[in-house]
Design an enzyme around this catalytic site. Structure first.
Site, PDB file in Angstrom:
ATOM      1  N   THR A 175       0.816  -1.226   0.000  1.00  0.00           N
ATOM      2  CA  THR A 175       0.000   0.000   0.000  1.00  0.00           C
ATOM      3  C   THR A 175       0.846   1.272   0.000  1.00  0.00           C
ATOM      4  O   THR A 175       0.382   2.311  -0.466  1.00  0.00           O
ATOM      5  CB  THR A 175      -0.979   0.033   1.192  1.00  0.00           C
ATOM      6  OG1 THR A 175      -0.247   0.120   2.423  1.00  0.00           O
ATOM      7  CG2 THR A 175      -1.860  -1.204   1.224  1.00  0.00           C
ATOM      8  N   CYS A 202      -7.040  -0.835  -1.737  1.00  0.00           N
ATOM      9  CA  CYS A 202      -6.331  -1.971  -2.363  1.00  0.00           C
ATOM     10  C   CYS A 202      -7.126  -3.267  -2.189  1.00  0.00           C
ATOM     11  O   CYS A 202      -7.107  -4.144  -3.065  1.00  0.00           O
ATOM     12  CB  CYS A 202      -4.930  -2.142  -1.744  1.00  0.00           C
ATOM     13  SG  CYS A 202      -3.815  -0.784  -2.145  1.00  0.00           S
ATOM     14  N   LEU A 255      -2.697   5.183  -0.139  1.00  0.00           N
ATOM     15  CA  LEU A 255      -4.143   4.933  -0.092  1.00  0.00           C
ATOM     16  C   LEU A 255      -4.361   3.432   0.190  1.00  0.00           C
ATOM     17  O   LEU A 255      -4.612   2.647  -0.715  1.00  0.00           O
ATOM     18  CB  LEU A 255      -4.768   5.366  -1.421  1.00  0.00           C
ATOM     19  CG  LEU A 255      -6.265   5.599  -1.403  1.00  0.00           C
ATOM     20  CD1 LEU A 255      -6.695   6.564  -0.302  1.00  0.00           C
ATOM     21  CD2 LEU A 255      -6.741   6.119  -2.748  1.00  0.00           C
ATOM     22  N   HIS A 256      -4.273   3.095   1.470  1.00  0.00           N
ATOM     23  CA  HIS A 256      -4.217   1.684   1.877  1.00  0.00           C
ATOM     24  C   HIS A 256      -5.478   0.864   1.526  1.00  0.00           C
ATOM     25  O   HIS A 256      -5.417  -0.128   0.787  1.00  0.00           O
ATOM     26  CB  HIS A 256      -4.035   1.588   3.392  1.00  0.00           C
ATOM     27  CG  HIS A 256      -2.928   2.411   3.947  1.00  0.00           C
ATOM     28  ND1 HIS A 256      -1.619   2.013   3.907  1.00  0.00           N
ATOM     29  CD2 HIS A 256      -2.930   3.620   4.584  1.00  0.00           C
ATOM     30  CE1 HIS A 256      -0.866   2.918   4.506  1.00  0.00           C
ATOM     31  NE2 HIS A 256      -1.626   3.903   4.913  1.00  0.00           N
ATOM     32  N   ASP A 257      -6.591   1.234   2.151  1.00  0.00           N
ATOM     33  CA  ASP A 257      -7.743   0.319   2.171  1.00  0.00           C
ATOM     34  C   ASP A 257      -8.374   0.012   0.810  1.00  0.00           C
ATOM     35  O   ASP A 257      -8.843  -1.125   0.599  1.00  0.00           O
ATOM     36  CB  ASP A 257      -8.816   0.848   3.131  1.00  0.00           C
ATOM     37  CG  ASP A 257      -8.350   0.815   4.582  1.00  0.00           C
ATOM     38  OD1 ASP A 257      -7.422   0.050   4.890  1.00  0.00           O
ATOM     39  OD2 ASP A 257      -8.926   1.549   5.403  1.00  0.00           O
TER      40      ASP A 257
END
Ligand code: BDR
Ligand code: CA
Length: 313
Positions: free
Chosen positions: A196, A246, A242-244
């Site tokens: 991420t 993914c 922008l982690h989530d």
């Protein structure tokens, strides 16, 4: 790919959670059976409210939102207002939600849904601390073989941590829950920081959302501009990771990601490395492989997907 992928989103919104939820709600391949809120980035009373604000922003007030665990299984709750702001969703001006919160507890909803739906069809998407998911697995162990897969944002190995030198936030907040999930025998796909941290918002990408001009895309641009400032300062990058989203992007376009099926274990004893995810990338132990640990992302393709899909709302 089946025309409809039933999923439950477990989440602690959070601007990046919000973008993940918008991506799911914008995608016709995905059927969001429910959104379950957990304490994480901010306390539960805010995460459940933020989840409803996002459904209303998406124009989907019929989405079912449930409230879940108020605190981690063993440890005290740690929150992240310094990243997400006081409300957890600072940035855009969003009205107080009017859609109802479902009366059922999130953990009961997860258990009941998995026992009701056809076995092997429902995916759990976990975007926050794993408390609700672990409590569901503990409450009704029969759900484990019925879950198609758990796709989660959490952990980090080569990249280290973001909340301690070794731990990523979601796993650090409830390492005991992560331990239950990693030992559950359910197929797991992990989106750790190794992956991420390559999905950077960048000024150009945020501007692309703003230039779309729709209410939703402008709100996303406002969210990203607020959210990225913390990590830009911390890492000296153009944009924040922008982690989530993914997690949801992997469901839609798994070819954007690459990783390795290996053993992943979480530290729950040492204070120094609490919540560290140890990935046996090189297979040097005999510990059984339990998770696909992602390490790379086609970040151009990822942002194209996000802008195209969220632009539809
Ligand atoms: C994770 O922690 C939260 O702050 C984000 O929403 C994401 O789920 C990244 O470490
Ligand atoms: Ca999150």
């Amino acid at each position: 790919m089946p025309s409809s992928m039933p999923i439950i989103i477990d989440t602690d919104p959070g601007q990046d959670d919000a973008v993940a939820i918008l991506l799911a709600l914008a995608s016709p391949e995905i059927d969001v059976l429910g959104i379950t809120a957990v304490a994480g980035n901010v306390p539960l009373r805010l995460t459940e409210k933020n989840a409803r604000k996002i459904c209303e922003l998406a124009g989907k007030p019929e989405t079912k939102v449930f409230s879940g665990a108020i605190r981690p299984m063993v440890r005290q709750l740690v929150t992240a207002e310094e990243v997400h702001g006081k409300t957890g969703l600072n940035g855009p001006q969003l009205a107080e939600p009017t859609m109802p919160l479902q009366p059922q507890h999130a953990v009961d909803f997860i258990v009941e849904t998995l026992m009701r739906e056809e076995s092997g069809t429902v995916t759990l998407c976990a975007l926050g601390p794993l408390t609700n998911v672990a409590q569901a697995l503990n409450r009704e162990p029969k759900i484990a073989p019925r879950i198609k897969q758990i796709v989660l944002m959490g952990g980090g190995f080569f990249e280290g941590g973001n909340v301690t030198p070794t731990a990523e936030f979601n796993i650090y907040v409830d390492p005991h829950a992560a331990d239950v999930v990693l030992k559950s025998g359910v197929p797991i796909v992990m989106m750790p920081l190794d992956c991420t941290h390559k999905a950077l918002t960048t000024a150009k990408r945020t501007a692309a959302f703003r230039n779309r001009g729709t209410r939703v895309c402008v709100a996303v641009a406002d969210m990203l501009e607020f959210f990225e400032r913390f990590d830009e300062q911390k890492y000296g990058t153009d944009g924040g990771p922008l982690h989530d989203p993914c997690v949801i992007a992997w469901l839609l376009k798994p070819e954007l990601f690459s990783g390795r099926f290996c053993n992943v274990t979480v530290e729950t004893a040492s204070e120094l490395t609490m919540g560290m995810t140890v990935a046996d990338w090189w297979g040097v132990t005999k510990r059984p492989k339990n998770a696909t640990f992602m390490r790379d992302i086609d970040h151009e393709g990822f942002f194209e997907l996000l802008i195209e899909r969220i632009g539809r709302l």
